[in-house]
Write an enzyme that holds these catalytic residues in place. Structure first.
Site, PDB file in Angstrom:
ATOM      1  N   LYS A  13      -3.138   5.979  -1.570  1.00 32.38           N
ATOM      2  CA  LYS A  13      -2.863   5.414  -2.885  1.00 32.38           C
ATOM      3  C   LYS A  13      -3.904   4.370  -3.265  1.00 32.38           C
ATOM      4  O   LYS A  13      -4.117   4.070  -4.419  1.00 32.38           O
ATOM      5  CB  LYS A  13      -1.463   4.799  -2.924  1.00 32.38           C
ATOM      6  CG  LYS A  13      -1.290   3.633  -1.969  1.00 32.38           C
ATOM      7  CD  LYS A  13       0.041   2.964  -2.127  1.00 32.38           C
ATOM      8  CE  LYS A  13       1.178   3.762  -1.529  1.00 32.38           C
ATOM      9  NZ  LYS A  13       1.121   3.914  -0.050  1.00 32.38           N
ATOM     10  N   HIS A  58       5.671  -2.887   6.429  1.00 36.49           N
ATOM     11  CA  HIS A  58       4.430  -3.288   5.760  1.00 36.49           C
ATOM     12  C   HIS A  58       4.556  -4.789   5.503  1.00 36.49           C
ATOM     13  O   HIS A  58       5.496  -5.221   4.838  1.00 36.49           O
ATOM     14  CB  HIS A  58       4.257  -2.521   4.449  1.00 36.49           C
ATOM     15  CG  HIS A  58       2.855  -2.601   3.912  1.00 36.49           C
ATOM     16  ND1 HIS A  58       2.231  -3.793   3.637  1.00 36.49           N
ATOM     17  CD2 HIS A  58       1.951  -1.641   3.614  1.00 36.49           C
ATOM     18  CE1 HIS A  58       1.008  -3.559   3.201  1.00 36.49           C
ATOM     19  NE2 HIS A  58       0.804  -2.260   3.178  1.00 36.49           N
ATOM     20  N   GLU A  89      -1.169   2.068   8.496  1.00 35.99           N
ATOM     21  CA  GLU A  89      -1.462   2.664   7.184  1.00 35.99           C
ATOM     22  C   GLU A  89      -2.441   1.786   6.419  1.00 35.99           C
ATOM     23  O   GLU A  89      -2.120   1.281   5.338  1.00 35.99           O
ATOM     24  CB  GLU A  89      -0.168   2.810   6.368  1.00 35.99           C
ATOM     25  CG  GLU A  89       0.875   3.703   6.987  1.00 35.99           C
ATOM     26  CD  GLU A  89       2.237   3.555   6.301  1.00 35.99           C
ATOM     27  OE1 GLU A  89       2.357   2.798   5.320  1.00 35.99           O
ATOM     28  OE2 GLU A  89       3.183   4.208   6.765  1.00 35.99           O
TER      29      GLU A  89
HETATM   30  C1  LIG Z   1       3.601   2.213   2.237  1.00 38.56           C
HETATM   31  C2  LIG Z   1       2.252   1.612   2.128  1.00 38.56           C
HETATM   32  N1  LIG Z   1       1.394   1.754   3.163  1.00 38.56           N
HETATM   33  C3  LIG Z   1       0.150   1.250   3.116  1.00 38.56           C
HETATM   34  C4  LIG Z   1      -0.315   0.591   1.996  1.00 38.56           C
HETATM   35  C5  LIG Z   1      -1.709   0.061   2.016  1.00 38.56           C
HETATM   36  O1  LIG Z   1      -1.686  -1.304   2.105  1.00 38.56           O
HETATM   37  P1  LIG Z   1      -3.028  -2.147   2.298  1.00 38.56           P
HETATM   38  O2  LIG Z   1      -3.934  -1.755   1.188  1.00 38.56           O
HETATM   39  O3  LIG Z   1      -2.584  -3.552   2.242  1.00 38.56           O
HETATM   40  O4  LIG Z   1      -3.593  -1.794   3.632  1.00 38.56           O
HETATM   41  C6  LIG Z   1       0.546   0.378   0.910  1.00 38.56           C
HETATM   42  C7  LIG Z   1       0.087  -0.361  -0.265  1.00 38.56           C
HETATM   43  O5  LIG Z   1       0.755  -0.500  -1.268  1.00 38.56           O
HETATM   44  C8  LIG Z   1       1.862   0.908   0.974  1.00 38.56           C
HETATM   45  O6  LIG Z   1       2.721   0.767  -0.044  1.00 38.56           O
END
Ligand SMILES: Cc1ncc(COP(=O)(O)O)c(C=O)c1O
Length: 352
Positions: A68, A196, A273
């Site tokens: 995403k 998270h 993630e």
């Molecule tokens: C479920 C989930 N995993 C991973 C991420 C990625 O987070 P980051 O960019 O802080 O590593 C997000 C970001 O919104 C998320 O909602």
């Protein structure tokens, strides 16, 4: 072993040619024309270096890139080639990674609130790992995806993070026993725990607390006959080295917590993630200032001074240029750019 990158997808650039050079070249070119749309340049060598840093700093953790954050095809292909997994939040993201050959076992559908049609889509396409944090999700999954391997997402203390995700997602610890009991009654397989700590986390101790909470949920699950085997420590890692806590400093706090609560030999696989970690420093955006005006901000809280407001043509991106100096000196002009791209280096191309 599948090959995710085809040389024909890319065009060679000279050795030593860096993203900044490419950007300046394009700015010079477009400055001669009326076509001054915003564009970005991505250094995929930077993505590769980030991956190697990740594996070195967190040797027990397999990264599942959070698409995403930036689903540019070049990023996804490079990470697939390097053996990363993928955190997908929608059918479109699953389609994209499966379209380049990523196997279902390298995908986690990490969205705790999914549309039924998308749960069915995951089932049809062999994607089994999915997250949940509520009862409704469990009943949807039990009816529509009998082979799902569910991961219980728990809430965290994300008060020291720039984007607080536990406001929306994650079950409080006090609900976990009930959710596990319900999963058992519905015959849903629960394989692990995810969390998270919030994006842009500035306090590595948040991971320690969450890892300890996850251990508690692992113990709870044994009461219902589950033998969990997956811990997902989410994202939250910094994308640039000028952040308050460097990635390696964070890892130095996370590793001992993993060793304490999930020691090697405990038969628990650990994944993460990371999103912004992989792409924030690799992407540079060039935009055009298309208008400039002086404004006086009135109303409460205003300092009454005159401010200069610049309007940027940031809404429509025209070019997406990928550069891979480290891997194979290739670059490509692609056709599509997700608006969710992380903007790191904002280069203002003045042209009005
Ligand atoms: C479920 C989930 N995993 C991973 C991420 C990625 O987070 P980051 O960019 O802080 O590593 C997000 C970001 O919104 C998320 O909602």
């Amino acid at each position: 072993m599948p090959k995710y990158i085809q040389e024909s997808d890319f065009t060679m650039v000279e050795e030593g040619f860096v993203a900044r050079d490419l950007m300046e070249e394009i700015i010079n070119d477009v400055s001669q024309t009326d076509d001054r749309d915003a564009f970005f340049v991505a250094d995929l060598g930077d993505v590769v270096r980030k991956h190697l840093r990740f594996l070195k700093a967190l040797p027990r953790v397999k990264p599942f890139y959070a698409m995403k954050c930036n689903s540019s095809r070049g990023v996804v292909q490079i990470l697939a080639e390097l053996g990363a997994g993928f955190d997908c939040a929608s059918k479109a993201e699953i389609e994209l990674v499966q379209g380049i050959g990523v196997k279902p076992e390298n995908i986690i559908y990490a969205n705790p609130c999914k549309q039924i049609s998308q749960i069915k889509f995951a089932a049809k396409n062999g994607v089994q790992m999915m997250t949940f944090d509520n009862e409704v999700e469990l009943s949807k999954v039990s009816r529509n995806h009998p082979n799902a391997k569910m991961v219980l997402r728990i809430a965290t203390d994300d008060s020291k993070s720039s984007a607080r995700l536990s406001v929306k997602f994650g079950a409080p610890l006090k609900s976990c026993r009930h959710l596990l009991e319900m999963a058992k009654n519905l015959n849903v397989d629960v394989i692990g725990v995810s969390f998270h700590v919030g994006s842009g986390c500035m306090d590595p101790k948040a991971y320690v607390q969450s890892i300890s909470d996850a251990r508690m949920v692992f113990e709870m699950a044994t009461e219902f006959g589950y033998k969990m085997w997956l811990l997902d420590i989410g994202g939250g890692f910094p994308g640039t080295d000028d952040s308050r806590v460097r990635f390696e400093e964070m890892a130095a706090v996370i590793n001992p917590a993993l060793d304490l609560y999930f020691p090697e030999g405990s038969a628990v696989e650990i994944i993460a993630e990371p999103g912004r970690y992989y792409v924030a420093s690799a992407f540079s955006l060039a935009v055009n200032i298309i208008a400039k005006k002086e404004v006086r901000l009135d109303g409460s809280g205003s300092d009454g001074r005159v401010h200069v407001q610049y309007c940027l043509n940031i809404k429509a991106f025209s070019k997406h240029l990928l550069q891979i100096p480290l891997v194979s000196n290739l670059w490509k002009q692609a056709e599509h750019l997700s608006l969710t791209v992380l903007l790191v280096l904002l280069v203002l191309h003045v042209g009005f």
